[in-house]
Write a protein that holds these residues in place. Structure first.
Motif, PDB file in Angstrom:
ATOM      1  N   ALA A  39      55.059  42.133  36.317  1.00  0.00           N
ATOM      2  CA  ALA A  39      54.990  41.782  37.679  1.00  0.00           C
ATOM      3  C   ALA A  39      53.940  42.792  38.505  1.00  0.00           C
ATOM      4  O   ALA A  39      53.314  42.168  39.396  1.00  0.00           O
ATOM      5  CB  ALA A  39      56.491  42.023  38.409  1.00  0.00           C
ATOM      6  N   GLY A  66      50.427  41.431  37.626  1.00  0.00           N
ATOM      7  CA  GLY A  66      50.397  39.603  37.535  1.00  0.00           C
ATOM      8  C   GLY A  66      50.111  39.212  36.245  1.00  0.00           C
ATOM      9  O   GLY A  66      49.445  37.996  36.290  1.00  0.00           O
ATOM     10  N   PRO A 102      51.526  37.021  33.104  1.00  0.00           N
ATOM     11  CA  PRO A 102      52.710  36.544  32.695  1.00  0.00           C
ATOM     12  C   PRO A 102      53.506  37.122  31.532  1.00  0.00           C
ATOM     13  O   PRO A 102      53.017  37.784  30.838  1.00  0.00           O
ATOM     14  CB  PRO A 102      52.375  35.106  32.128  1.00  0.00           C
ATOM     15  CG  PRO A 102      51.117  34.888  32.797  1.00  0.00           C
ATOM     16  CD  PRO A 102      50.509  36.325  33.063  1.00  0.00           C
ATOM     17  N   GLN A 148      41.160  39.225  32.502  1.00  0.00           N
ATOM     18  CA  GLN A 148      41.363  38.050  33.414  1.00  0.00           C
ATOM     19  C   GLN A 148      40.194  37.807  34.495  1.00  0.00           C
ATOM     20  O   GLN A 148      40.000  36.844  34.749  1.00  0.00           O
ATOM     21  CB  GLN A 148      42.919  37.642  33.552  1.00  0.00           C
ATOM     22  CG  GLN A 148      43.228  36.608  34.240  1.00  0.00           C
ATOM     23  CD  GLN A 148      43.240  35.344  33.205  1.00  0.00           C
ATOM     24  OE1 GLN A 148      42.767  35.402  31.808  1.00  0.00           O
ATOM     25  NE2 GLN A 148      43.811  34.245  33.339  1.00  0.00           N
ATOM     26  N   ARG A 206      42.183  32.655  37.908  1.00  0.00           N
ATOM     27  CA  ARG A 206      43.476  32.759  38.712  1.00  0.00           C
ATOM     28  C   ARG A 206      44.423  31.609  38.260  1.00  0.00           C
ATOM     29  O   ARG A 206      44.229  30.677  38.931  1.00  0.00           O
ATOM     30  CB  ARG A 206      43.095  32.691  40.048  1.00  0.00           C
ATOM     31  CG  ARG A 206      42.043  34.175  40.487  1.00  0.00           C
ATOM     32  CD  ARG A 206      41.718  34.214  42.021  1.00  0.00           C
ATOM     33  NE  ARG A 206      40.819  35.138  42.372  1.00  0.00           N
ATOM     34  CZ  ARG A 206      41.403  36.528  42.565  1.00  0.00           C
ATOM     35  NH1 ARG A 206      42.586  36.673  42.464  1.00  0.00           N
ATOM     36  NH2 ARG A 206      40.477  37.353  42.880  1.00  0.00           N
ATOM     37  N   ALA A 207      45.426  32.411  37.570  1.00  0.00           N
ATOM     38  CA  ALA A 207      46.323  31.277  37.294  1.00  0.00           C
ATOM     39  C   ALA A 207      47.554  32.070  36.737  1.00  0.00           C
ATOM     40  O   ALA A 207      47.533  33.049  36.416  1.00  0.00           O
ATOM     41  CB  ALA A 207      46.119  30.489  36.283  1.00  0.00           C
ATOM     42  N   ASP A 208      48.652  31.515  37.014  1.00  0.00           N
ATOM     43  CA  ASP A 208      50.132  32.001  36.533  1.00  0.00           C
ATOM     44  C   ASP A 208      50.605  31.456  35.385  1.00  0.00           C
ATOM     45  O   ASP A 208      51.451  32.319  34.621  1.00  0.00           O
ATOM     46  CB  ASP A 208      51.237  31.848  37.737  1.00  0.00           C
ATOM     47  CG  ASP A 208      50.836  32.493  38.916  1.00  0.00           C
ATOM     48  OD1 ASP A 208      50.273  33.784  39.071  1.00  0.00           O
ATOM     49  OD2 ASP A 208      51.215  32.044  40.075  1.00  0.00           O
ATOM     50  N   SER A 209      50.224  30.843  34.743  1.00  0.00           N
ATOM     51  CA  SER A 209      50.488  30.046  33.571  1.00  0.00           C
ATOM     52  C   SER A 209      49.978  30.691  32.524  1.00  0.00           C
ATOM     53  O   SER A 209      48.839  31.292  32.318  1.00  0.00           O
ATOM     54  CB  SER A 209      49.898  28.547  33.626  1.00  0.00           C
ATOM     55  OG  SER A 209      50.151  28.000  32.080  1.00  0.00           O
ATOM     56  N   TRP A 268      45.540  32.286  30.185  1.00  0.00           N
ATOM     57  CA  TRP A 268      45.422  33.644  29.834  1.00  0.00           C
ATOM     58  C   TRP A 268      45.050  33.912  28.253  1.00  0.00           C
ATOM     59  O   TRP A 268      44.794  34.750  27.714  1.00  0.00           O
ATOM     60  CB  TRP A 268      46.706  34.593  29.906  1.00  0.00           C
ATOM     61  CG  TRP A 268      46.961  34.757  31.135  1.00  0.00           C
ATOM     62  CD1 TRP A 268      47.388  34.065  32.157  1.00  0.00           C
ATOM     63  CD2 TRP A 268      46.636  35.900  31.936  1.00  0.00           C
ATOM     64  NE1 TRP A 268      47.612  34.499  33.500  1.00  0.00           N
ATOM     65  CE2 TRP A 268      47.213  35.914  33.231  1.00  0.00           C
ATOM     66  CE3 TRP A 268      46.262  37.113  31.653  1.00  0.00           C
ATOM     67  CZ2 TRP A 268      46.989  36.930  34.321  1.00  0.00           C
ATOM     68  CZ3 TRP A 268      46.269  38.430  32.341  1.00  0.00           C
ATOM     69  CH2 TRP A 268      46.677  38.083  33.837  1.00  0.00           C
TER      70      TRP A 268
END
Length: 632
Positions: A45, A48, A50, A154, A160-163, A167
């Motif tokens: 968290a 950032g 996952p 990254q 820039r991606a949360d999935s 990564w």
């Protein structure tokens, strides 16, 4: 050695199998604070990342273990394997110990490099503001450091991606591999773990779970890393495993001398029957330098600890000089793993996995059974004659997790459990909760206790009690007296996956036949199995045991000096039984000149049986023994 390798490790408070899904040992629940799981969640968290990605990367490095701040064989620390070469002592290759790894008395004895490594602990320190020592020794801060590095990678990719799928490039870079093939293999293994999920209890009693997460990673991101591409070459490897061809020099040195392996045509001229697992006792870079020295010696493969990268030096059809026993060399493939057998270091999951993928491929290609009679440690290879016994090597030593390795090979050691006693047992202690008390891990203080950590070994005692002396080994201790608990002393030690014939059972203790003696251990460290045993034929008081299966003199053609059939200093007394491995026909590979045209495989009529005689295997003549099968 540094203070980090001298520090006493915490005893493992919970146990688990070597597979992915793990059931904790009884009594472990009290130790499961959940702190490690929370540390992963918090670091993910904060930076950032996952959470499945952070957990997956850590699993491929350390299986989430902390190892009490001790370094891996690749100078990595903690759950995220932050690397710091400054904190790890170097050392020469185990081939530099004055012994002849060729192991052929028909030739003379043979007679070295620095290293570089990634310093990810420094990058983590700059990104988090936490000092290097804390990052090495504090698991939570180590996880924060790893998460910060992943996030940094990254950002460098501009993604820039949360999935988790986005990564893949950062994960590949985190491997530390300089080539795209190795980085891709590492990332693929991470995302395979993410898809499958994992759950286990760590070495310090922390229950950690990675829930199965469907993901299709963006593998094309590797192109943006600018990594080298391995050149196409002669390397032999399974599909999907990048192997770099770094050939050993087959070179004529003049005056009848040459190096550093022998040309052959295996399996056409002789079968390949064994794969020998070694550790290098030096850094990967040093090992690569040594294997390219024509005045030195060569083995087939070297594996790097940090990322599991594989290099091949000798074609498997040719004979490497690696095991210290010419008969075994001629019948085997040698696989070296970056590492130090005694210095409190641990083997990374990335290296275990690439090794297992490679060995599984080689075993299938040459029809080598996946068991401990054929997949052996260098420490299981016997001396050739009595004078060579004491100098035989003892790597990869008890800190190699054989049970986990065979799980990764797809051949679990106790895949078909037997419920009743059979007269034979398979050694099977729980690695994590078996902190056998060795000495000799600190070269500066050889008598000091090694860190208390997991082990694949059990000591054998003369009586069924914990304070009884260890067994004698006249090969290692010709002056008499019992063996010792020194990590290099295999004279009274059994290892995971080895099979022994039972001599006696008293209460919760079992005795097995070992070097002509009864050796006792607590029965919980083994399970009953079926198999074949040998015993001396009726009418023989005892029989000789050999370190090699050489032909009778009359089998040698003119021009080739017969190799003397010399028994070891051990004998098998009447009435004793030993676990039998394969029955083999006598062979000698005569290769004493640079010209392969003069190499000859001499085959005799004599047959031998490979047996588990002590910690090392040996050979007895088939005509000297009776074979029988165990049964419930």
């Amino acid at each position: 050695m540094t203070p980090f390798t001298r520090r006493n490790a915490l005893r493992a408070l919970a146990a688990g199998t070597a597979g992915v899904a793990v059931v904790s040992a009884p009594g472990a629940a009290a130790a499961m604070t959940g702190a490690r799981q929370r540390a992963f969640a918090a670091a993910a968290a904060e930076f950032g990342v996952p959470e499945p990605v952070l957990l997956g990367v850590s699993y491929l490095k350390s299986r989430w273990d902390s190892h009490s701040g001790m370094p891996s064989t690749g100078a990595g620390f903690g759950p995220l394997h932050l690397t710091d070469l400054r904190a790890v002592a170097g050392g020469g290759s185990h081939h530099d110990q004055g012994t002849d790894s060729r192991g052929d008395s028909a030739r003379g004895v043979l007679t070295p490099h620095t290293s570089s490594a990634l310093q990810t602990v420094d990058l983590a320190a700059s990104l988090t503001g936490v000092d290097a020592e804390t990052l090495r020794t504090d698991p939570a801060q180590n996880i924060r450091g790893g998460a910060a590095i992943l996030a940094h990678y990254q950002r460098d990719l501009g993604v820039r991606a949360d999935s988790p799928a986005a990564w893949y490039g950062a994960v590949a870079r985190f491997s530390g591999a300089p080539d795209s093939g190795t980085a891709t293999f590492f990332a693929d293994e991470v995302f395979s773990t993410i898809r499958a999920g994992a759950s286990r209890t760590t070495d310090d009693g922390q229950a950690v779970t990675l829930a199965a997460t469907p993901v299709s990673p963006q593998r094309d991101q590797v192109r943006a890393l600018g990594l080298a591409t391995l050149e196409e070459g002669a390397a032999e490897a399974p599909a999907g495993l990048a192997v770099k061809w770094i050939p050993a020099p087959y070179q004529d040195l003049g005056e009848g001398n040459y190096g550093n392996y022998d040309k052959a045509e295996r399996p056409h001229d002789q079968k390949i029957t064994h794969i020998v697992i070694h550790d290098t006792e030096c850094t990967y870079d040093a090992a690569i330098g040594l294997v390219q020295d024509p005045t030195y010696l060569a083995w087939h493969y070297t594996l790097r600890s940090t990322d599991g990268h594989v290099a091949q030096h000798v074609l498997t059809k040719d004979v490497g000089w690696h095991a210290g026993n010419w008969y075994v060399n001629a019948k085997s493939i040698g696989v070296e793993h970056e590492g130090f057998a005694a210095q409190g270091t641990w083997y990374t999951e990335a290296m275990y996995r690439t090794s297992a993928r490679l060995v599984r491929y080689l075993a299938a290609r040459y029809r080598i059974p996946l068991d401990r009679e054929h997949i052996v440690g260098h420490d299981n290879v016997p001396g050739t004659t009595p004078p060579t016994v004491a100098g035989m090597h003892w790597d990869p030593a008890p800190y190699w997790d054989w049970a986990h390795y065979f799980d990764l090979l797809g051949a679990p050691l106790n895949a078909r459990p037997v419920r009743q006693p059979t007269g034979m047992v398979l050694i099977n202690p729980d690695f994590a909760s078996n902190p056998t008390g060795f000495t000799g891990c600190d070269t500066a203080d050889p008598g000091a206790a090694c860190p208390a950590r997991g082990s694949s070994a059990l000591f054998l005692r003369t009586e069924p009690r914990d304070d009884a002396p260890l067994l004698a080994d006249i090969g290692l201790h010709p002056e008499g007296g019992p063996s010792t608990v020194a990590i290099s002393d295999v004279g009274s030690r059994v290892s995971t996956g080895q099979r022994y014939a039972v001599a006696e059972v008293r209460g919760d203790w079992t005795a097995v036949w070992f070097l002509g003696q009864q050796g006792w251990f607590r029965s919980a460290g083994a399970v009953p199995v079926l198999g074949q045993v040998v015993t001396p034929r009726p009418g023989l008081d005892s029989i000789p045991v050999y370190g090699r299966a050489y032909p009778e003199a009359e089998a040698y053609p003119e021009g080739i000096t017969p190799q003397e059939i010399v028994p070891l200093q051990y004998t098998m007394p009447a009435g004793q039984k030993y676990a039998a491995g394969p029955t083999v026909r006598a062979e000698y590979f005569s290769a004493t000149t640079f010209d392969p045209a003069s190499h000859v495989v001499v085959r005799g009529k004599t047959k031998y049986v490979q047996i588990q005689f002590g910690h090392r295997f040996g050979y007895v003549k088939l005509d000297d023994v009776t074979l029988s099968r165990t049964h419930p």
